[in-house]
Motif scaffolding. Sequence first.
Motif, PDB file in Angstrom:
ATOM      1  N   THR A 161      -4.904  -0.878  -3.219  1.00  0.00           N
ATOM      2  CA  THR A 161      -3.503  -0.539  -3.459  1.00  0.00           C
ATOM      3  C   THR A 161      -2.594  -1.279  -2.483  1.00  0.00           C
ATOM      4  OG1 THR A 161      -4.107   1.645  -4.282  1.00  0.00           O
ATOM      5  CG2 THR A 161      -1.837   1.362  -3.540  1.00  0.00           C
ATOM      6  N   MET A 162      -2.966  -1.309  -1.209  1.00  0.00           N
ATOM      7  CA  MET A 162      -2.151  -2.003  -0.210  1.00  0.00           C
ATOM      8  C   MET A 162      -2.064  -3.496  -0.505  1.00  0.00           C
ATOM      9  SD  MET A 162      -2.973  -0.081   3.364  1.00  0.00           S
ATOM     10  CE  MET A 162      -1.930  -1.182   4.278  1.00  0.00           C
ATOM     11  N   LEU A 197       0.348  -4.016  -3.405  1.00  0.00           N
ATOM     12  CA  LEU A 197       1.743  -3.791  -3.021  1.00  0.00           C
ATOM     13  C   LEU A 197       2.255  -4.822  -2.019  1.00  0.00           C
ATOM     14  CD1 LEU A 197       1.733   0.093  -2.726  1.00  0.00           C
ATOM     15  CD2 LEU A 197       2.744  -1.276  -4.547  1.00  0.00           C
ATOM     16  N   LEU A 198       1.363  -5.349  -1.197  1.00  0.00           N
ATOM     17  CA  LEU A 198       1.787  -6.336  -0.201  1.00  0.00           C
ATOM     18  C   LEU A 198       2.121  -7.693  -0.811  1.00  0.00           C
ATOM     19  CD1 LEU A 198      -0.551  -5.575   2.808  1.00  0.00           C
ATOM     20  CD2 LEU A 198       1.952  -5.551   2.829  1.00  0.00           C
ATOM     21  N   PHE A 244       5.742  -7.691  -1.725  1.00  0.00           N
ATOM     22  CA  PHE A 244       6.448  -7.442  -0.468  1.00  0.00           C
ATOM     23  C   PHE A 244       6.524  -8.725   0.363  1.00  0.00           C
ATOM     24  CE2 PHE A 244       6.174  -6.175   4.057  1.00  0.00           C
ATOM     25  CZ  PHE A 244       7.304  -5.385   4.157  1.00  0.00           C
ATOM     26  N   TYR A 275       9.762   2.148  -1.214  1.00  0.00           N
ATOM     27  CA  TYR A 275       9.314   0.800  -1.613  1.00  0.00           C
ATOM     28  C   TYR A 275      10.314   0.170  -2.573  1.00  0.00           C
ATOM     29  CZ  TYR A 275       6.019  -2.827  -3.210  1.00  0.00           C
ATOM     30  OH  TYR A 275       5.417  -4.019  -3.516  1.00  0.00           O
ATOM     31  N   ILE A 298       4.816   1.272   1.500  1.00  0.00           N
ATOM     32  CA  ILE A 298       3.464   0.782   1.215  1.00  0.00           C
ATOM     33  C   ILE A 298       2.415   1.654   1.895  1.00  0.00           C
ATOM     34  CG2 ILE A 298       1.837  -1.117   1.635  1.00  0.00           C
ATOM     35  CD1 ILE A 298       4.244  -3.022   1.258  1.00  0.00           C
TER      36      ILE A 298
END
Length: 159
Positions: A48-49, A52-53, A56, A137, A154
């Motif tokens: 997941t990180m 999402l990164l 970002f 986010y 995040i």
Amino acid sequence: MIFHYAGKYDGDESKLPYKEHRPNAVPFKEPENMNRLSLIANVGRVLTMIILLIPFMSAEREYILTNTIWLAVGGICSVLSLLPHEILHALCYRKDVYMYNNLKQGLMFVVGTEDMSKSRFIFMCLCPNIILGVIPYVVFFIFPNLIGLGLFGILCIAM
């Protein structure tokens, strides 16, 4: 909701509040042991990180390089959000809810014994992620100078 602070959790599941399920109730499917649960949760958290990164890092590169202090603030705030995270879970219960912690292991959780619908259970599980994770986010992408808020979101989603 009637909130009870139950103190330090010593790892003995038999001491947690328990209630027999009603007939025909559908139980939550859980892994057979805590090691399996930890493996599944940590793999899911890392994936997941990473997902999402990617937006970002690519969308706001110039802010990331110049705002390292706000990145640190976002990271620290995500650790401090552990208590609000559990309170948001607790607010989704109608009856008694018990909060336990073992801060040496970074552990805090709530337990309730009431029956709840599948949709309410899903909302209870996702509520902290939505309020502390998804909303900050998304706000970060609207206001990219709030880079710490993006990292906070995040990390809170990954919790």
